[in-house]
Design a protein around this motif. Sequence first.
Motif, short mmCIF file in Angstrom:
data_model
loop_
_atom_site.label_atom_id
_atom_site.label_comp_id
_atom_site.label_asym_id
_atom_site.label_seq_id
_atom_site.Cartn_x
_atom_site.Cartn_y
_atom_site.Cartn_z
N LEU A 1 -1.66 -7.36 13.92
CA LEU A 1 -2.07 -8.74 14.18
C LEU A 1 -3.26 -9.15 13.32
CD1 LEU A 1 -1.74 -8.88 18.08
CD2 LEU A 1 -0.18 -9.84 16.38
N SER A 2 -4.24 -8.25 13.19
CA SER A 2 -5.43 -8.58 12.41
C SER A 2 -5.10 -8.71 10.92
CB SER A 2 -6.52 -7.54 12.63
OG SER A 2 -6.09 -6.26 12.21
N THR A 3 -4.20 -7.87 10.42
CA THR A 3 -3.80 -7.95 9.01
C THR A 3 -3.10 -9.26 8.71
OG1 THR A 3 -3.55 -5.53 8.91
CG2 THR A 3 -2.49 -6.81 7.18
N ILE A 4 -2.19 -9.67 9.59
CA ILE A 4 -1.47 -10.94 9.40
C ILE A 4 -2.43 -12.12 9.47
CG2 ILE A 4 0.26 -12.47 10.42
CD1 ILE A 4 1.77 -9.95 11.33
N ALA A 5 -3.34 -12.08 10.45
CA ALA A 5 -4.29 -13.19 10.61
C ALA A 5 -5.26 -13.27 9.44
CB ALA A 5 -5.06 -13.02 11.92
N MET A 6 -5.72 -12.13 8.94
CA MET A 6 -6.65 -12.12 7.83
C MET A 6 -6.00 -12.59 6.54
SD MET A 6 -9.65 -11.71 6.66
CE MET A 6 -10.57 -10.91 7.95
N ALA A 7 -4.71 -12.35 6.39
CA ALA A 7 -4.00 -12.76 5.17
C ALA A 7 -4.08 -14.26 4.94
CB ALA A 7 -2.54 -12.30 5.23
N ASP A 8 -4.23 -15.04 6.02
CA ASP A 8 -4.35 -16.49 5.89
C ASP A 8 -5.63 -16.90 5.16
OD1 ASP A 8 -1.98 -16.76 7.23
OD2 ASP A 8 -2.91 -17.09 9.19
N HIS A 9 -6.59 -16.01 5.11
CA HIS A 9 -7.88 -16.34 4.50
C HIS A 9 -8.07 -15.68 3.14
CE1 HIS A 9 -9.46 -18.18 8.22
NE2 HIS A 9 -8.79 -17.21 8.85
N ILE A 10 -7.23 -14.71 2.79
CA ILE A 10 -7.43 -13.96 1.55
C ILE A 10 -6.70 -14.63 0.39
CG2 ILE A 10 -7.06 -11.76 0.37
CD1 ILE A 10 -7.24 -10.35 3.06
N GLU A 11 -7.44 -14.91 -0.66
CA GLU A 11 -6.85 -15.46 -1.88
C GLU A 11 -6.46 -14.33 -2.83
OE1 GLU A 11 -8.61 -17.92 -5.61
OE2 GLU A 11 -8.86 -18.87 -3.64
N ASN A 12 -7.29 -13.31 -2.91
CA ASN A 12 -7.00 -12.17 -3.78
C ASN A 12 -7.75 -10.94 -3.26
OD1 ASN A 12 -5.94 -10.89 -6.21
ND2 ASN A 12 -8.07 -10.82 -6.90
N TYR A 13 -7.06 -9.79 -3.31
CA TYR A 13 -7.65 -8.54 -2.83
C TYR A 13 -7.42 -7.50 -3.92
CZ TYR A 13 -9.11 -5.26 0.86
OH TYR A 13 -9.79 -4.35 1.63
N ASP A 14 -8.51 -7.08 -4.56
CA ASP A 14 -8.43 -6.23 -5.75
C ASP A 14 -9.03 -4.86 -5.46
OD1 ASP A 14 -8.29 -5.15 -8.26
OD2 ASP A 14 -9.83 -6.42 -9.14
N PRO A 15 -8.28 -3.77 -5.66
CA PRO A 15 -8.85 -2.43 -5.42
C PRO A 15 -9.92 -2.07 -6.43
CG PRO A 15 -6.67 -2.25 -6.41
CD PRO A 15 -6.86 -3.70 -6.09
N GLY A 16 -9.99 -2.78 -7.56
CA GLY A 16 -11.02 -2.51 -8.55
C GLY A 16 -10.90 -1.12 -9.16
N LYS A 17 -12.05 -0.54 -9.45
CA LYS A 17 -12.06 0.82 -9.97
C LYS A 17 -11.79 1.81 -8.84
CE LYS A 17 -15.14 0.30 -13.97
NZ LYS A 17 -16.39 0.78 -14.61
N ILE A 18 -10.94 2.76 -9.11
CA ILE A 18 -10.55 3.74 -8.09
C ILE A 18 -11.14 5.09 -8.46
CG2 ILE A 18 -8.62 4.89 -6.96
CD1 ILE A 18 -6.93 2.41 -7.61
N TYR A 19 -11.91 5.64 -7.52
CA TYR A 19 -12.54 6.95 -7.71
C TYR A 19 -11.94 7.94 -6.73
CZ TYR A 19 -16.10 4.19 -10.18
OH TYR A 19 -16.74 3.35 -11.03
N THR A 20 -11.82 9.20 -7.15
CA THR A 20 -11.22 10.20 -6.27
C THR A 20 -12.04 11.49 -6.24
OG1 THR A 20 -9.84 11.03 -8.09
CG2 THR A 20 -8.87 9.35 -6.64
N GLN A 21 -11.86 12.18 -5.13
CA GLN A 21 -12.35 13.55 -4.97
C GLN A 21 -11.18 14.38 -4.46
OE1 GLN A 21 -15.55 11.94 -2.27
NE2 GLN A 21 -16.70 13.67 -3.12
N PRO A 22 -11.15 15.65 -4.74
CA PRO A 22 -10.07 16.49 -4.18
C PRO A 22 -10.19 16.56 -2.67
CG PRO A 22 -11.72 17.85 -5.28
CD PRO A 22 -12.06 16.44 -5.62
N GLY A 23 -9.05 16.46 -1.98
CA GLY A 23 -9.04 16.54 -0.53
C GLY A 23 -9.11 17.97 -0.04
#
Length: 531
Positions: free
Chosen positions: A399-421
């Motif tokens: 429900l929160s994801t659907i409701a928030m989508a009404d307000h989001i124009e763009n969602y960018d992951p940007g630079k992605i950094y990782t560590q070994p799990g």
Amino acid sequence: MERVFLFVLNNAITVSALIIAIIVVRALGKKMPKWITCMLWGIVAVKLIVPLQFESVLSLIPTRDPIPANIAVETNPQINSGISSVDEFVNPIIRQNFTPDPVASINPLQICIDLAGYMWIAGVIIMLTYAVTSYVAIRKRVSASVKTAPKVYECDYISDSFILGFFSPRVYISSGLSEEAKGYILRHEFAHLSRCDYIWKPLGFMILAAYWFNPLCWIAYILLCKDIEYACDEKVTRNIEKGEKAEYCRILLENSVPMKMITACPVAFGGIDVKNRIKNVVNYKKQAFWITIASIMVCVAVGVCFATSKGSATTIVQKAVENEQTQTGQTVNKAEVQKSVVTRLAEGDETAADPQLEVKENTDPEIIDFFKKYYEAVATGDIETFKCMNNYCSEYTELSTIAMADHIENYDPGKIYTQPGPHEGTYIVHCDGSIKYKEYDKPIPELAWYYLCTDESGNLYIHGTISMDMTGEENSYFQKADLQPSVLELNHKCYAEESQMYEEDANLEGIIKSIKDDVAEKIKTEVGSRS
């Protein structure tokens, strides 16, 4: 209000041990002077109203803040009672029900704390309203009283004698009493005046009003009221003969008035626990000096052991010892624990960093494509795609994801950094991205943490329930990974960028709040329509 409520809640939890200790001491210390027993309740009052925290190595209270002040915003909310068995029982329940979803705008624990805070305020208002109403009613009843001596007034409309007033206390007695009865009653009431009980009892009720939700605080207040009367009875009968004691008990019994409700005021002559008061007067003998000294020492010991808490450094060492023993099954001394990698990293010792855990910018196209698709699904409210990429999607998350989508124009992951799990095929992922709301003209920086896993078919997915499912070994691994200098530097950079935006635009906070309020309202409406 949240900070104040959590302070009160933590105080209510930690003071419970002190109240129980005093109840035990009170039950066992029959020969203890009652004025010293009142001092013990004074320790409770200081503990509950003084915002300062006192620390002692002799304290039996393992922590002063079992509920962290920032628990509502933690990604892995948990309490720290200092008692491992309690933490092991409570924390999985908290994680299972209140772990925030990384894409949700509303934190369920935040909502619960806010609701509890409002309920607490409502209870305080009810208690204070009752106190004021009772005081006004009594003042009205004695308004037609007649002054017969300094600070003494007689009234036809009262059945008991009591003290009323804070700055200019007066003794009110029932008219028609014999001169002998008046003599004993006034001695008792003036004993109250000399002890300032007309202040201590209302103060106790004010404290009870703030801690009304703790049953032990109600018990403490009831026992305080009894001990105040015991102490005054002892003061009056300390130097009188046995025959006078019998007469005092007779007058006490004749003027006893059953008390059906807990009151903030007044301090009355015959209203509380008359049977035990008579028994106490009959059996009272002036205590030997050594009993008084021993009682004071007990009072000090109770205060040191139960009104203080262990220092933060002591608590950290103890927690580290418990974690180390749990993982290795061995007993480790404190010196060794203080040199552990996690502790050294927490203290800022960069020489403890693990090169294998240093965060690195990701270059794997599969991971990059995965998060671009995932962020797009969140931005558009594509729940089916979301569910395919995240193994956890509760009704609230949906429900929160659907409701928030009404307000989001763009969602960018940007630079992605990782560590070994901690396991093969797993990654700790940090997305240094941004979110652009339709209501705001600039993208807002956002650093998100994910635990990325690989299923049996070789497909990537986000382990959304790791905070609820993690083992002790995994928890230690994540702690160590999060404390790496490169991760802390990344966190600091993102926090600084976000803080700068809020400082430069005073309207931003209000815009974000209105978005969250709208999402919360939509969730509430949808849940209501489904039920």
